[in-house]
Enzyme design. Sequence first.
Site, mmCIF file in Angstrom:
data_model
loop_
_atom_site.group_PDB
_atom_site.id
_atom_site.type_symbol
_atom_site.label_atom_id
_atom_site.label_comp_id
_atom_site.label_asym_id
_atom_site.label_seq_id
_atom_site.Cartn_x
_atom_site.Cartn_y
_atom_site.Cartn_z
ATOM 1 N N ASP B 142 0.841 -1.191 0.000
ATOM 2 C CA ASP B 142 0.000 0.000 0.000
ATOM 3 C C ASP B 142 0.884 1.252 0.000
ATOM 4 O OD1 ASP B 142 -3.126 0.655 1.070
ATOM 5 O OD2 ASP B 142 -1.628 2.222 1.401
ATOM 6 N N ASP B 163 0.029 8.338 -8.828
ATOM 7 C CA ASP B 163 -0.818 7.917 -9.961
ATOM 8 C C ASP B 163 -1.592 6.664 -9.556
ATOM 9 O OD1 ASP B 163 -1.960 7.810 -12.430
ATOM 10 O OD2 ASP B 163 -0.191 7.077 -13.486
#
Lengths: 221, 293
Positions: B142, B163
């Site tokens: 993550d 992004d």
Amino acid sequence: MSTEAILPSPAVPRTRDTGRLRRALVFLIAGWSGFFVMAVELLSGRLLAPSFGNSIYVWGGVITVFMLALSIGYLLGGQLSLHSPSLRRLGALLIAAGVSTLPVVLFGDTVLDALFEHVADPRWGTLLASSALFFVPTVISGTVSPYAIRLLVTHLRASGRSAGLLYFVSTFGSAAGTLATSFYLVLLLEVNQIFFGLIAVSCVLGALALPFGDQATEDAA
Amino acid sequence: MKRALLSLAAVLLAACLPHARAEVVHTEKSLYRNIVIYEENGVRCMGFGRNGVGRQTCQIIAAPDKLVFAYTRIMLGALYLNPEPREILVIGLGGGTLPRVLRKLRPEARIDAVEIDPAVSRIAGRFFGYRPDANSRVYEEDGRVFVKRQLKQGKKYDLVILDAFDHDYIPEHLLTREFLQEVRGVLAPGGVLAANTFSTSKLYAHESATYASVFGEFYNIRQINRVILLRQGGLPSQAELERNAARYETALAPYDIGREALLPLFKAQPRDWPADTRVLTDQYSPSNLLNAL
């Protein structure tokens, strides 16, 4: 059945109407408890995300801990219901579940920061964090359903129906808690504000049940 | 009414047609999504979801270095703000387009890429030719956790590329004031953040207010996507932008990036969101709900 148990509670004299009121309160408490558990579970994901992320492992860990805690709660609730069960005690359980959630708001970040410091693997971090913060309130929440069933069952023949109705109400409450939290509450309020609200409602509903004493006479009916 | 329905049907049909003609070369159910690789008119794309709508990465098969999406060209304009990034962090690998181009532009740079979905990073290698090397790594975790860990270890980046947002799902913990503060914490002095975000919906104002609350001024480039570009310590002067742009004119030409197209976009603009917009925080982050409104 002890003779003492047959005497009506001093606080609320027993009549046919209070019998209905009692049942309504039992269902209300069970339904709210279902709402409460799922709302807390959803919010727990939000609390954990900054430290452990939002990966599938995190949700896996959270759900595992909640299910484990609930299962233990069911067991304990069943045991507790053996000893002079009363609506008052059911209310006390609801209050206890609410109050034991307070540390999540008060010390949640401290606990999460400490775990982030010491546990590198988000999977272990998640399991430990959700155990530390949510295990106790969820165990107590788990005791509510079996305890409530005990208060509802008046005849052996109708016990299945009472249990079915109770499962319906508490799981319906869970669905409502999930939906309300994820679709609406997070749009209006901060996570901690929602926690405070949930705790407050638990305390108020639990307090409503406190004047209702021993329920055991209904067994004699 | 009937005409409206007919034109709606025509629009829907037109929207579906390209996919109907596309050839699906690979599908995969990952831990997070359905991944579809499809090819049409010599272009290979990765899409998420049932029909692969919402193109995540596209590559012209015969010319893999051409950039298909305008937003990637704008993001590479980050080099105008800081021309010599040595440490680069890319959050959200996708097909690996940006790290691949950055590797060619900055051969000595260290590039860390973070991708939550192991299947996506596999596909980046298999279908889009992304090869990590000695100086670049892909971390399968993550992005928030990765940044927090780097912050704790005192790591600094000269360029951070964010992004990680899909067209229809936002990792909400990557769009809060606290996260952006953590990102600011890992930016070296003069470090640049380039973020690919949202240009429409109710989320726009909240996102703007959140970035402004952490970073102050930023270039707010609204096209199909919205790109936020900013620099730790303040935006550069026009002269500095032009100097860096000139320096990169040749190197960026193969990617159809040039100062003529990019420089006019890099203008400080007045804030176009209400002053009382609620900032997104870890306590309040209904980004997906806001994006749907």
